[in-house]
Write a protein that holds these residues in place. Structure first.
Motif, PDB file in Angstrom:
ATOM      1  N   GLY A  33     -28.072  34.717 -29.037  1.00 58.53           N
ATOM      2  CA  GLY A  33     -26.992  34.378 -27.751  1.00 58.53           C
ATOM      3  C   GLY A  33     -27.197  32.826 -27.257  1.00 58.53           C
ATOM      4  N   CYS A  34     -27.625  31.874 -28.276  1.00 58.88           N
ATOM      5  CA  CYS A  34     -27.837  30.712 -28.041  1.00 58.88           C
ATOM      6  C   CYS A  34     -26.552  29.866 -28.050  1.00 58.88           C
ATOM      7  CB  CYS A  34     -28.945  29.832 -28.852  1.00 58.88           C
ATOM      8  SG  CYS A  34     -30.528  30.609 -28.521  1.00 58.88           S
ATOM      9  N   VAL A  35     -26.070  29.278 -27.082  1.00 57.48           N
ATOM     10  CA  VAL A  35     -24.742  28.664 -27.337  1.00 57.48           C
ATOM     11  C   VAL A  35     -24.596  27.543 -28.069  1.00 57.48           C
ATOM     12  CG1 VAL A  35     -22.801  27.618 -25.816  1.00 57.48           C
ATOM     13  CG2 VAL A  35     -24.204  29.491 -24.739  1.00 57.48           C
ATOM     14  N   PHE A  36     -25.735  26.637 -28.253  1.00 63.67           N
ATOM     15  CA  PHE A  36     -25.450  25.571 -29.079  1.00 63.67           C
ATOM     16  C   PHE A  36     -26.384  25.836 -30.224  1.00 63.67           C
ATOM     17  CE2 PHE A  36     -24.688  24.082 -24.533  1.00 63.67           C
ATOM     18  CZ  PHE A  36     -23.638  23.713 -24.777  1.00 63.67           C
ATOM     19  N   ALA A  37     -26.099  26.938 -30.904  1.00 56.95           N
ATOM     20  CA  ALA A  37     -26.987  27.011 -32.175  1.00 56.95           C
ATOM     21  C   ALA A  37     -27.251  26.017 -33.029  1.00 56.95           C
ATOM     22  CB  ALA A  37     -26.657  28.427 -32.513  1.00 56.95           C
ATOM     23  N   GLU A  38     -26.012  25.439 -33.333  1.00 58.68           N
ATOM     24  CA  GLU A  38     -26.171  24.255 -34.397  1.00 58.68           C
ATOM     25  C   GLU A  38     -26.977  23.315 -34.102  1.00 58.68           C
ATOM     26  OE1 GLU A  38     -23.312  25.835 -33.244  1.00 58.68           O
ATOM     27  OE2 GLU A  38     -22.305  26.559 -34.914  1.00 58.68           O
ATOM     28  N   ASP A  39     -26.726  22.718 -32.847  1.00 57.86           N
ATOM     29  CA  ASP A  39     -27.350  21.428 -32.254  1.00 57.86           C
ATOM     30  C   ASP A  39     -29.018  21.905 -32.326  1.00 57.86           C
ATOM     31  OD1 ASP A  39     -25.087  20.045 -31.935  1.00 57.86           O
ATOM     32  OD2 ASP A  39     -25.002  20.486 -30.195  1.00 57.86           O
ATOM     33  N   GLU A  40     -29.330  23.056 -31.805  1.00 54.72           N
ATOM     34  CA  GLU A  40     -30.548  23.439 -31.621  1.00 54.72           C
ATOM     35  C   GLU A  40     -31.290  23.500 -32.974  1.00 54.72           C
ATOM     36  OE1 GLU A  40     -31.565  26.671 -29.172  1.00 54.72           O
ATOM     37  OE2 GLU A  40     -30.398  26.084 -27.349  1.00 54.72           O
ATOM     38  N   ALA A  41     -30.630  24.239 -33.872  1.00 51.67           N
ATOM     39  CA  ALA A  41     -31.177  24.532 -35.376  1.00 51.67           C
ATOM     40  C   ALA A  41     -31.469  23.152 -36.091  1.00 51.67           C
ATOM     41  CB  ALA A  41     -30.030  25.261 -36.066  1.00 51.67           C
ATOM     42  N   ARG A  42     -30.679  22.052 -35.770  1.00 55.74           N
ATOM     43  CA  ARG A  42     -30.963  20.774 -36.236  1.00 55.74           C
ATOM     44  C   ARG A  42     -32.100  20.182 -35.734  1.00 55.74           C
ATOM     45  NH1 ARG A  42     -29.982  16.357 -33.972  1.00 55.74           N
ATOM     46  NH2 ARG A  42     -28.375  17.208 -32.462  1.00 55.74           N
ATOM     47  N   LEU A  43     -32.475  20.369 -34.525  1.00 55.84           N
ATOM     48  CA  LEU A  43     -33.621  19.904 -33.784  1.00 55.84           C
ATOM     49  C   LEU A  43     -34.816  20.506 -34.277  1.00 55.84           C
ATOM     50  CD1 LEU A  43     -32.367  19.360 -30.315  1.00 55.84           C
ATOM     51  CD2 LEU A  43     -32.851  17.410 -31.935  1.00 55.84           C
ATOM     52  N   LEU A  44     -34.905  21.920 -34.352  1.00 61.21           N
ATOM     53  CA  LEU A  44     -35.808  22.712 -34.771  1.00 61.21           C
ATOM     54  C   LEU A  44     -36.372  22.370 -36.123  1.00 61.21           C
ATOM     55  CD1 LEU A  44     -34.942  26.108 -33.228  1.00 61.21           C
ATOM     56  CD2 LEU A  44     -36.659  24.561 -32.593  1.00 61.21           C
ATOM     57  N   VAL A  45     -35.367  22.036 -37.334  1.00 64.21           N
ATOM     58  CA  VAL A  45     -35.725  22.030 -38.476  1.00 64.21           C
ATOM     59  C   VAL A  45     -36.055  20.641 -38.791  1.00 64.21           C
ATOM     60  CG1 VAL A  45     -34.650  21.649 -41.020  1.00 64.21           C
ATOM     61  CG2 VAL A  45     -33.865  23.689 -39.374  1.00 64.21           C
ATOM     62  N   ALA A  46     -35.639  19.764 -37.924  1.00 60.20           N
ATOM     63  CA  ALA A  46     -36.089  18.559 -38.241  1.00 60.20           C
ATOM     64  C   ALA A  46     -37.522  18.193 -37.521  1.00 60.20           C
ATOM     65  CB  ALA A  46     -35.378  17.572 -37.390  1.00 60.20           C
ATOM     66  N   THR A  47     -37.945  19.186 -36.449  1.00 60.35           N
ATOM     67  CA  THR A  47     -39.319  18.977 -35.929  1.00 60.35           C
ATOM     68  C   THR A  47     -40.129  19.460 -36.763  1.00 60.35           C
ATOM     69  OG1 THR A  47     -38.390  18.763 -33.709  1.00 60.35           O
ATOM     70  CG2 THR A  47     -40.556  19.341 -33.656  1.00 60.35           C
ATOM     71  N   ALA A  48     -39.814  20.891 -37.332  1.00 59.51           N
ATOM     72  CA  ALA A  48     -40.862  21.646 -38.033  1.00 59.51           C
ATOM     73  C   ALA A  48     -41.443  21.199 -39.130  1.00 59.51           C
ATOM     74  CB  ALA A  48     -40.376  23.012 -38.275  1.00 59.51           C
ATOM     75  N   ASP A  49     -42.767  20.958 -39.419  1.00 59.96           N
ATOM     76  CA  ASP A  49     -43.097  20.603 -40.770  1.00 59.96           C
ATOM     77  C   ASP A  49     -43.687  21.199 -41.954  1.00 59.96           C
ATOM     78  OD1 ASP A  49     -45.410  21.697 -39.622  1.00 59.96           O
ATOM     79  OD2 ASP A  49     -46.918  19.812 -39.377  1.00 59.96           O
ATOM     80  N   THR A  50     -43.658  22.582 -41.709  1.00 60.55           N
ATOM     81  CA  THR A  50     -43.687  23.661 -42.489  1.00 60.55           C
ATOM     82  C   THR A  50     -42.596  25.060 -42.323  1.00 60.55           C
ATOM     83  OG1 THR A  50     -45.510  24.990 -41.387  1.00 60.55           O
ATOM     84  CG2 THR A  50     -45.979  22.881 -42.888  1.00 60.55           C
ATOM     85  N   PRO A  51     -42.490  25.649 -43.359  1.00 62.43           N
ATOM     86  CA  PRO A  51     -41.613  26.778 -42.918  1.00 62.43           C
ATOM     87  C   PRO A  51     -42.093  27.831 -41.905  1.00 62.43           C
ATOM     88  CG  PRO A  51     -41.573  26.326 -45.397  1.00 62.43           C
ATOM     89  CD  PRO A  51     -42.739  25.502 -44.704  1.00 62.43           C
TER      90      PRO A  51
END
Length: 282
Positions: A33-51
């Motif tokens: 139900g995250c409204v801004f899923a694309e923006d959030e995904a971009r930030l999460l992927v950029a921040t995480a250093d491992t899978p």
């Protein structure tokens, strides 16, 4: 012919891998139900250093933890502000107060940020104005820890305690700009706030008492004793509370007016110590 991959092929494989990761994260966030899923995904992927780290972050976000608490930071006035679980997340609308305060802050000014939370407002001011002497206060130990990290570069001092209580007495009558993001949600309306705020931020940072203005009254009552002549107090409030907030500041001897930003749905009441009142006994 060498079997090794060229740098171009490595870059292409990395790009495809990152794209696949973002696509999978977007799907999980949308399902939650995250409204801004694309923006959030971009930030999460950029921040995480491992899978594994990415998976853990997504699971926490899907479980309802605010994105900023998952990332460990929030963007505010172009700065990365460290935030920790339980700490009030600086709102985008508060950037309007920070801009108003910046416009009123001369180089070398003494600035006090009450109810500082993560210290976002003070950090933004110190970043925009040279030579600021910054002091910040919050009641919440977790917020104080974040604030100390966020204002360290500016040499700011952060105190744990109730409003003016822990401030050095030497600041009385010397504060050029006083900011306060006081809690201003009426107690009866806290339950109507978004789940992220209700479940993951301190109630002390949200609940402003019966009409939402209890803490503002306390801030305004003492402000003339701390402000320098011609010093300014800036407080954030809601649009419908603004007339009452203006009245509160006026009754405590400050001139007061309202500034509004419709784009950010932000309202700031600005009080001035234009009478040049000095501390009792000074």
């Amino acid at each position: 012919m060498s079997d090794s991959l060229s740098p171009w092929h490595h870059a292409a494989l990395f790009a495809r891998s990152a794209h696949a990761a973002r696509t999978a994260v977007v799907a999980r966030l949308r399902a939650a139900g995250c409204v801004f899923a694309e923006d959030e995904a971009r930030l999460l992927v950029a921040t995480a250093d491992t899978p594994d780290t990415l998976d853990s972050m997504v699971r926490r976000r899907v479980a309802g933890l605010p994105l900023e608490h998952v990332l460990g930071w929030a963007e505010f006035c172009g700065l990365r502000i460290a935030v920790a679980p339980g700490v009030f997340v600086p709102r985008r609308r508060t950037e309007f107060l920070a801009r108003q305060a910046t416009a009123l802050t001369p180089p070398g000014a003494v600035v006090v940020d009450l109810c500082c939370g993560s210290g976002a407002v003070g950090a933004a001011l110190a970043s925009a104005v040279s030579g600021v002497e910054l002091h910040a206060v919050d009641f919440d130990p977790a917020a104080v820890r974040c604030a100390r990290e966020n204002v360290a570069a500016a040499g700011g001092r952060v105190y744990e305690g109730d409003l003016y209580g822990p401030l050095p007495e030497t600041l009385r009558g010397r504060v050029d700009v006083l900011t306060a993001i006081t809690p201003y949600v009426p107690s009866g309306e806290v339950g109507l706030l978004p789940r992220e705020a209700r479940m993951h931020e301190s109630r002390l940072a949200l609940d402003g008492g019966c009409d939402g203005l209890d803490v503002l009254r306390r801030v305004a009552g003492e402000a003339p004793h701390w402000l320098a002549p011609q010093g300014r107090l800036l407080v954030e409030t809601s649009e419908h509370q603004a007339p009452q907030a203006v009245d509160i500041l006026t009754r405590h001897g400050l001139t007061a007016h309202t500034a509004t930003c419709h784009e950010l749905h932000a309202t700031v009441v600005i009080g001035g110590n234009d009478a040049g009142r000095t501390p009792t006994g000074a």
